[in-house]
Design a protein around this motif. Structure first.
Motif, short mmCIF file in Angstrom:
data_model
loop_
_atom_site.label_atom_id
_atom_site.label_comp_id
_atom_site.label_asym_id
_atom_site.label_seq_id
_atom_site.Cartn_x
_atom_site.Cartn_y
_atom_site.Cartn_z
N ASP A 159 135.30 85.57 36.75
CA ASP A 159 135.66 86.33 37.96
C ASP A 159 135.78 87.82 37.67
N THR A 164 137.75 83.40 32.62
CA THR A 164 136.56 82.59 32.41
C THR A 164 136.97 81.12 32.32
N VAL A 165 136.23 80.26 32.95
CA VAL A 165 136.43 78.83 32.79
C VAL A 165 135.11 78.24 32.31
N ARG A 178 131.44 70.49 42.14
CA ARG A 178 132.83 70.36 42.59
C ARG A 178 133.75 71.30 41.85
N PHE A 179 133.64 71.28 40.51
CA PHE A 179 134.53 72.14 39.70
C PHE A 179 134.25 73.61 39.95
N ASP A 182 135.50 74.68 43.45
CA ASP A 182 136.96 74.80 43.54
C ASP A 182 137.48 75.97 42.73
N THR A 183 136.90 76.15 41.54
CA THR A 183 137.35 77.25 40.70
C THR A 183 137.01 78.58 41.37
N VAL A 185 136.86 79.18 44.49
CA VAL A 185 137.82 79.40 45.57
C VAL A 185 139.13 79.95 45.00
N ALA A 186 139.61 79.35 43.89
CA ALA A 186 140.84 79.84 43.27
C ALA A 186 140.67 81.26 42.76
N MET A 187 139.45 81.60 42.38
CA MET A 187 139.19 82.95 41.86
C MET A 187 139.03 83.98 42.97
N GLY A 188 139.11 83.55 44.22
CA GLY A 188 138.99 84.48 45.33
C GLY A 188 137.68 84.33 46.08
N VAL B 164 137.21 74.41 29.60
CA VAL B 164 137.90 75.35 28.71
C VAL B 164 138.23 76.59 29.52
N ASP B 166 139.81 80.54 29.81
CA ASP B 166 140.13 81.77 29.11
C ASP B 166 140.52 82.76 30.20
N TRP B 172 147.48 83.21 36.10
CA TRP B 172 146.10 82.87 36.47
C TRP B 172 145.69 81.52 35.91
#
Lengths: 368, 359
Positions: A159, A164-165, A178-179, A182-183, A185-188, B164, B166, B172
């Protein structure tokens, strides 16, 4: 419509590229404007980006696919920090322990046409002339790469803030969607996604070829027609092999946000050759189906494009409004998107139209 | 290396009860974690509990946890290997062997989950945790106060997905991990907050796992001796008895992923004609008697059944239950301004200041 030689992407190419990409976005894919400005800044500062034909690199070269993920409307207001896709791509390189030799576009349609250009300029890499859709689609798994077996992991999302994911292991491409959704969305609701590295021989076999060049040529056609005061819609049809399916005036537009997508329907009262007919377009970010007087005439994965009847400007689904005069043109999707494997992922059924059987469009005559 | 004690299958019963007491009404039922730990101990042998001071300064210590909605965790059981997968994956990310296992949260289900990894890996388990109780969010650990980053962190589910993270801050991490956990079906298993032995010595709330075991033993032996289990428990914890009464009213709502609510308790015996009001958000956070605040988070507030001393969770509160409210001081690490900012009443959106409970 192919360029067999590598060529550098020049500053003057960015505007036509963004116009062609918006058209191939079939109403969705987000606005390429911000990405175009970002690319222009990078090129002006001395970065170079070469567009390589699919034949250029050896079989064992690693290719990275990058793109923005999120709601197109958010991407216009929450301007990206600029290195989201770059950070995601580097994270994938770290986990996969490979170095990318080039980047490729996930979707040529809309804003994501610019993302690999930006990342390539930052990383000093070339961009492959092709993409994973030949158009725009709303979900991560809807690329020829995933349809033909690209690995869903490791992928990474980054983001604007520095988070970082890494999706280290995911069961399949649907879980990645899906992941990542959703991620994001959580990141804005706007983030950069990089998928697992692909070998060049796989990309050669599965990419929709030459689409960077195709978008550039469409954009040049539009600009040229405008400059010469020609009918832009006619020129686009003549040079792409598209077919005019309807002209008319938008009389009703219904939009709702459902499951993170802009879904809805537009009604068009016919004009010209379609005087007295009613057109109807179903929307899920992109245009999905065109019905004329109740008969489906174009459907996903073929491209349904709304052009402003006067200016030839492609109209995205979020700016469709009452009273607009539009030309609806159809363009056949690439054959890689018409196989049974592809139908399962991007056919009318995959978009919730169990009663429709995909009837492919024929390519019209192409004039220079 | 000196081993404090070996934890065997039977000891897990005591630890699970202690975990529920330190859970202050939340943290998830330790039952599932207990079964998993017992299974692992049967398979791999007892777990060695070690004091944090025994760690080398350059040792690598990693806490493991289960994350999600407590109600989901008891119904949707882990497939079995997720905790070890997360632990081993983090080892890979760190590029070196992990030397010891740590507990993230000694209250609730996570009092038992680290035993699974300690047994399966054969590594020692540090006698301590990051809370000394239970809290609902993953940045709410003393590790955060010591500047430890929650990432790199690995999150695994029962289907074989692993992520994973970071991130730029532990807040966050909570946000992104929460989103992924929901997508994973409401519960996930994680390895996070990798830290050195040197940092662990400063950041860990010490002795909390052996305290859990002692709580279980104390309740068990008091009952066997027909003594008052609640008095014995209060004595062990240094807890005050705040109130004794019957639940008269409960109001619950699910808000922002939390079970928020209020309980009203009507006094009996020496508390006759007095009313206690409890605010909870997964855990009990504020106890207020007739308009006077008696205890607030981060001090520990636990409700136990008056006769048996068994701890009661916020989601199992029912009209008519006769309960004793205990409260005791939290670890001093929480009583700093940074600690109160992270887990004090105002973080949980209550218009109250922290009132430290007397020793």
């Amino acid at each position: 419509m192919s360029a067999k030689d590598a060529y550098p992407l020049l500053e003057a190419d960015l505007l036509p590229l963004s116009i062609g990409a918006a058209l191939l976005g079939t109403g969705g894919g987000g606005n390429p404007y911000v990405g175009m400005l970002r690319s222009r800044e990078l090129l002006r500062k001395g970065a170079t980006v070469d567009i390589l034909p699919l034949e250029a690199l050896p079989d064992d070269a690693w290719i990275g696919e990058v793109g923005g993920i999120g709601a197109p409307v958010v991407g216009v207001e929450k301007i990206e920090q600029g290195e989201e896709c770059y950070c995601a791509m580097r994270a994938v390189e770290d986990v996969a322990k490979v170095k990318m030799s080039a980047l490729i576009c996930a979707e040529i349609g809309g804003a994501n046409s610019m993302e690999p250009v930006i990342t390539a300029a930052q990383a000093g890499l070339p961009v492959i002339d092709g993409d994973g859709m030949g158009r725009a689609f709303p979900e991560v798994q809807m690329t020829t790469f995933f349809i033909y077996g690209a690995k869903p992991a490791p992928a990474a999302i980054a983001d604007d803030k520095g988070n970082t994911v890494v999706f280290r292991d995911v069961v399949d491409m649907y879980w990645l969607e899906r992941f990542a959704r959703d991620t994001s969305v959580a990141m804005g609701a706007a983030a950069g996604l990089a998928i697992a590295p692909m070998r060049m021989d796989f990309v050669r076999r599965t990419a929709v070829p030459n689409t960077m060049t195709q978008a550039l040529q469409i954009g040049r056609t539009v600009l040229d027609a405008r400059a010469r005061r020609l009918d832009v819609v006619d020129r686009v049809i003549a040079t792409t092999g598209a077919t005019l399916f309807f002209t008319g005036k938008i009389t009703d537009i219904r939009r709702e946000l459902k499951g993170g997508f802009a879904r809805g329907e537009a009604k068009i009262a016919g004009s010209g050759d379609w005087q007295g007919c009613e057109g109807r377009i179903a929307i899920q970010n992109e245009n999905l189906v065109l019905w004329v007087d109740g008969t489906p005439v174009i459907m996903v994965p073929d491209l349904i494009i709304n052009l402003d009847l006067e200016t030839g400007e492609p109209i995205t689904t979020e700016v469709l409004r009452y009273g607009q005069r539009v030309a609806v043109i159809g363009l056949p999707v690439h054959d890689l998107m018409k196989t049974p494997e592809a139908m399962a992922v991007v056919g009318p059924q995959a978009f919730g139209y169990p009663d429709l059987t995909f009837t492919p469009l024929a390519l019209g005559p192409v004039h220079g | 290396m000196t081993i404090l004690r070996k934890i065997d299958v039977a000891d897990m019963e005591d630890i699970a009860i202690g975990g529920a007491v330190l859970g202050t009404g939340g943290g998830g039922d330790p039952y599932v974690g207990k079964l998993m730990a017992q299974q692992a101990i049967r398979q791999y042998g007892p777990v060695s509990l070690m004091d944090v001071s025994e760690l080398d300064d350059d040792a690598l210590v990693v806490p493991v946890c289960m994350m999600g909605a407590p109600t989901v965790m008891t119904e949707k059981l882990p497939q079995g290997d997720e905790l070890m997968n997360a632990f081993r994956a983090l080892e890979k990310v760190m590029g070196r062997k992990i030397d010891a296992v740590l507990c993230g949260e000694a209250g609730g289900v996570n009092s038992t989950t680290p035993f699974v990894v300690a047994a399966a890996s054969g590594l020692p388990l540090i006698d301590g945790d990051g809370m000394g109780r239970a809290f609902p969010e993953l940045q709410m650990v003393t590790f955060t106060l010591s500047g430890v980053s929650a990432t790199p962190m690995v999150l695994c589910d029962d289907k074989g997905n692993s992520l994973v993270l970071d991130t730029v801050s532990n807040a966050w991490t909570e946000r992104l991990a929460r989103a992924a956990t929901i997508e994973m079906g409401g519960s996930a298993l994680l390895a996070f907050y990798p830290m050195s032995g040197k940092v662990a010595k400063e950041a860990v709330v010490r002795g909390t796992l052996s305290l859990c075991a002692k709580v279980g033993e104390t309740l068990r032996s008091a009952r066997a001796a027909h003594a008052d289990p609640v008095a014995a428990l209060a004595d062990l914890l240094g807890a005050q008895i705040l109130f004794h009464g019957r639940i008269m009213d409960i109001e619950r709502r699910t808000e922002g992923g939390f079970a928020r609510g209020k309980a009203t308790v009507s006094g009996v015996e020496e508390y006759r004609n007095q009313t206690l009001r409890l605010d909870f958000q997964n855990e009990f956070l504020i106890a207020e008697k007739d308009g006077t605040v008696l205890a607030t988070t981060p001090d520990l507030i636990t409700l136990v059944e008056a006769d048996s001393g068994d701890p009661v969770t916020t989601d199992s509160l029912k009209y008519g239950q006769r309960l004793i409210t205990l409260a005791w001081p939290c670890n001093p690490l929480w009583r700093t301004p940074e600690g109160i900012k992270l887990v004090g009443p105002r973080y949980f959106k209550y218009d109250r200041d922290y009132v430290p409970l007397g020793e």
